[in-house]
Design a protein around this motif. Sequence first.
Motif, PDB file in Angstrom:
ATOM      1  N   GLU A 268      44.981  37.059  46.825  1.00 55.11           N
ATOM      2  CA  GLU A 268      44.809  35.820  47.587  1.00 55.11           C
ATOM      3  C   GLU A 268      45.120  34.598  46.725  1.00 55.11           C
ATOM      4  O   GLU A 268      45.740  33.637  47.199  1.00 55.11           O
TER       5      GLU A 268
ATOM      6  N   THR B 283      34.082  45.377  55.537  1.00 54.45           N
ATOM      7  CA  THR B 283      34.809  44.116  55.653  1.00 54.45           C
ATOM      8  C   THR B 283      36.086  44.172  54.833  1.00 54.45           C
ATOM      9  O   THR B 283      36.079  44.623  53.687  1.00 54.45           O
TER      10      THR B 283
ATOM     11  N   PRO C 168      40.278  42.152  54.460  1.00 46.32           N
ATOM     12  CA  PRO C 168      41.161  41.085  54.919  1.00 46.32           C
ATOM     13  C   PRO C 168      42.033  41.582  56.069  1.00 46.32           C
ATOM     14  O   PRO C 168      41.987  42.765  56.427  1.00 46.32           O
ATOM     15  N   VAL C 169      42.825  40.696  56.622  1.00 51.65           N
ATOM     16  CA  VAL C 169      43.760  41.084  57.672  1.00 51.65           C
ATOM     17  C   VAL C 169      45.157  41.211  57.074  1.00 51.65           C
ATOM     18  O   VAL C 169      45.435  40.681  55.992  1.00 51.65           O
TER      19      VAL C 169
ATOM     20  N   GLN D 247      45.706  38.551  53.926  1.00 54.84           N
ATOM     21  CA  GLN D 247      44.996  37.273  53.826  1.00 54.84           C
ATOM     22  C   GLN D 247      43.574  37.466  54.326  1.00 54.84           C
ATOM     23  O   GLN D 247      43.304  38.382  55.094  1.00 54.84           O
ATOM     24  N   PRO D 248      42.654  36.596  53.898  1.00 56.03           N
ATOM     25  CA  PRO D 248      41.240  36.828  54.205  1.00 56.03           C
ATOM     26  C   PRO D 248      40.839  36.625  55.666  1.00 56.03           C
ATOM     27  O   PRO D 248      39.854  37.187  56.115  1.00 56.03           O
ATOM     28  N   ASP D 249      41.607  35.821  56.406  1.00 55.73           N
ATOM     29  CA  ASP D 249      41.225  35.562  57.796  1.00 55.73           C
ATOM     30  C   ASP D 249      42.484  35.466  58.661  1.00 55.73           C
ATOM     31  O   ASP D 249      43.588  35.701  58.193  1.00 55.73           O
ATOM     32  N   GLU D 250      42.298  35.111  59.917  1.00 56.11           N
ATOM     33  CA  GLU D 250      43.412  35.132  60.860  1.00 56.11           C
ATOM     34  C   GLU D 250      44.251  33.861  60.904  1.00 56.11           C
ATOM     35  O   GLU D 250      45.249  33.811  61.604  1.00 56.11           O
ATOM     36  N   ALA D 251      43.886  32.832  60.160  1.00 54.10           N
ATOM     37  CA  ALA D 251      44.680  31.597  60.120  1.00 54.10           C
ATOM     38  C   ALA D 251      45.916  31.850  59.264  1.00 54.10           C
ATOM     39  O   ALA D 251      45.826  31.954  58.045  1.00 54.10           O
TER      40      ALA D 251
ATOM     41  N   VAL E 203      48.913  38.251  62.932  1.00 50.37           N
ATOM     42  CA  VAL E 203      48.056  39.291  62.394  1.00 50.37           C
ATOM     43  C   VAL E 203      48.448  40.600  63.072  1.00 50.37           C
ATOM     44  O   VAL E 203      48.504  40.688  64.299  1.00 50.37           O
TER      45      VAL E 203
ATOM     46  N   ARG F 265      43.721  44.424  61.481  1.00 52.43           N
ATOM     47  CA  ARG F 265      42.439  43.830  61.128  1.00 52.43           C
ATOM     48  C   ARG F 265      41.662  44.774  60.261  1.00 52.43           C
ATOM     49  O   ARG F 265      41.818  45.896  60.203  1.00 52.43           O
TER      50      ARG F 265
END
Length: 172
Positions: free
Chosen positions: A43, A134, A136-137, A150-154, A169, A172
């Motif tokens: 990241e 948990t 990343p995506v 990446q850590p999230d969906e943005a 994405v 997940r």
Amino acid sequence: AWRERDRNTRHGILIALLLMTTLALAIGAAEITAFATISDHYEAIRLVLIEDSTEGVAKHAEAIARTAHALSANYSDEAAGVKPGGGATVKALLPEIQERASQVARSNDLETVRSEMAELTKPLVRWHELVEGTRPVVAYCSMVKKAWIQPDEAIGNPYAPYMLRCGEVVQR
């Protein structure tokens, strides 16, 4: 007397905070997996590439290679962060991850770093599929035909900062 009591109270609070911090670190350390450590360094590289820079990339890529090497030398599914039974696949991926991360670390220019990062991403995506809990995506940009984690969906495309939000994405 009130100064002594105040000092003792502050001292007691400080000791309590130190004990709580130590306990939190001990609990957290047990939960940190090699995949999580590698993802954190990955990241950091992704964020630098978004800024059209290579600053610090070698340091983070070397850390990825070291983490993969350490896991390879002392492998367990728990340390890898994978579901039971995923170990054989992850063990087989570790030499490739080490090599790809080393290639990223040795890269001198932005274009080469991005190209090598795309190659590093491939085995990491296969490992990602086996991660328990948990994670990343995985995102993919059809314009540059490359995936990243990446850590999230943005969406934050590290390969084409002029198309920062280009991608979707895909896992997940």
